[in-house]
Design an enzyme around this catalytic site. Structure first.
Site, short mmCIF file in Angstrom:
data_model
loop_
_atom_site.label_atom_id
_atom_site.label_comp_id
_atom_site.label_asym_id
_atom_site.label_seq_id
_atom_site.Cartn_x
_atom_site.Cartn_y
_atom_site.Cartn_z
N LYS A 276 0.85 -1.18 0.00
CA LYS A 276 0.00 0.00 0.00
C LYS A 276 0.89 1.23 0.00
CE LYS A 276 -4.54 0.82 0.24
NZ LYS A 276 -5.60 0.02 -0.40
N GLY B 43 -19.32 7.65 -1.20
CA GLY B 43 -18.40 8.15 -2.21
C GLY B 43 -18.26 7.18 -3.36
N LYS B 44 -17.00 6.89 -3.75
CA LYS B 44 -16.75 6.10 -4.94
C LYS B 44 -17.42 4.73 -4.90
CE LYS B 44 -12.17 6.48 -5.09
NZ LYS B 44 -10.78 6.35 -5.64
N VAL B 45 -17.36 4.07 -3.75
CA VAL B 45 -17.93 2.73 -3.62
C VAL B 45 -19.35 2.78 -3.06
CG1 VAL B 45 -17.68 0.48 -2.51
CG2 VAL B 45 -15.66 1.67 -3.35
N HIS C 162 -21.85 4.83 -3.14
CA HIS C 162 -23.02 5.18 -3.96
C HIS C 162 -23.37 4.06 -4.93
CE1 HIS C 162 -20.36 6.21 -7.38
NE2 HIS C 162 -21.45 6.27 -8.11
#
Length: 377
Positions: free
Chosen positions: A105, A207-209, A211
């Site tokens: 990461k 957010g990105k995931v 929604h």
């Protein structure tokens, strides 16, 4: 790369951060990382950490987080600790996803809204490239497909690129799909059916995931309650799905009466000594990484009869998607592999019941066995 980088290894620890972080790295069960790279490019303002936890199964694969850590007393130390935790989680995630990749990461320290630039991303790409393929990067919180296209100009070990650049596009698509599969498995284990119709699901962070997850749930007939610190994120979901209910904050969400499933989809640490005692849901299944605030929370959840779907299992759809990109991306092939998250999650619940341990412990044991069987590379 205008400044020195430091590879933190067992026999050389230049630029050492505080002892507490080094204790985590070298002396705790949460450590054991193969390499940590501290990166700085003063011309662009880049400060970054790249953590490689394991390459036993193959090159380390994991996203790039861009975050300011402004609430921390020492943001750089908080970023380093976050990178260590996230990299270890990626080793386990990739192992349980059946990927031939270890875990890594990266964290870029700073506010992406003000610090991010082409110059900074190119400098970051050069640092990733300096590892010679030991670490393959992708998107995470604060980074996007367009950013990976820039990074890829300096580093061929970059995934999550745009389709125009030969990539898989937004990995949030299969991340959300995988969480949905894990949620169905949790429902099957708890209620005897994977059907989510009529169930009430609370999503913290849309957010990105989050929604996209809301869309899957509504299509399945679930009732969805959401919260997010960003008004624009809430508005996007409400515009697409007017029937979604909005609450003020996470505290209001987790104490909602009649909540069946809680889905943490923002940053980590959502499950802790403050939230677990008041949580009304019978299942926790979400996209956020490192949801357990500290060791022992998994037992606290089990003691309350709350079924926890380990985050690094159910949110592995994204890494499945970007890993497929390395072989010439085919969405159908990647989606088929992400569908297996359902069966993997069920297997973990069944092993947890058989061994009398929380699901997080059962998942760790399965992942550790695969990593150990691979041996050193």
């Amino acid at each position: 790369m205008t400044d020195v980088t430091a590879a933190v290894s067992a026999d050389s620890v230049p630029f050492a951060p505080s002892g507490s972080v080094l204790d985590t790295l070298f002396r705790s069960e949460q450590g054991g990382h193969e390499q940590v790279l501290l990166c700085q490019d003063r011309a662009s303002g880049l400060k970054a950490v790249i953590a490689v936890h394991s390459t036993a199964l193959g090159p380390a694969l994991g996203g790039t987080r861009f975050h300011a850590y402004s609430g921390a007393a020492v943001p750089e130390e908080a970023a380093l600790r976050d990178a260590l935790n996230l990299a270890r989680g990626m080793s386990y995630k990739n192992a349980l996803a059946g990927l031939d990749h270890g875990g890594g990461k990266a964290v870029i320290i700073g506010d992406p809204n003000t610090l991010k630039s082409e110059e900074l991303l190119l400098a970051y790409g050069r640092f990733v490239a300096s590892l010679g393929g030991r670490y393959v990067t992708a998107c995470d919180v604060g980074t996007y497909v367009a950013d990976m296209d820039v990074v890829a100009r300096e580093c061929r070990w970059t995934t999550g690129r745009s389709p125009e650049q030969g990539g898989a596009g937004d990995s949030s698509v299969l991340t959300a799909f995988g969480v949905f599969q894990g949620m169905r498995a949790a429902a099957a284990h708890r209620w005897g059916t994977p059907d989510l119709a009529g169930r009430t699901v609370g999503i913290a962070g849309v957010g990105k995931v989050g929604h996209l997850l809301a869309g899957h749930l509504i299509e399945a007939g679930a009732q969805v309650v959401i919260t997010d610190v960003r008004a624009e994120s809430v508005a996007r979901v409400k515009d697409a799905h007017p029937g979604v209910r909005v609450v003020a904050d996470t505290e209001a969400l987790i104490t909602t009466e009649g909540l069946d499933i809680y889905a943490p989809c923002a940053l980590g640490g959502a499950l802790n000594e403050r939230t677990v005692p008041v949580l009304t849901a019978g299942i926790v299944c979400g996209a956020a990484n490192n949801q357990l605030g500290h060791a022992g929370v998994e037992k606290d959840l089990a003691d309350r009869g709350i079924l926890y779907a380990p985050d690094y299992v159910v949110n592995s759809g994204g890494v499945i998607q970007v890993a497929d990109e390395l072989h010439g991306f085919e969405f159908a092939r990647a989606k088929a592999k992400a569908e297996l998250i359902y069966g993997t999650t069920l297997e973990i619940f069944e092993r947890a019941d058989t061994e009398g341990v929380p699901p997080a412990v059962a998942a760790d044991r399965i992942a550790e066995a695969r990593i150990a069987a691979a041996g050193p590379r």
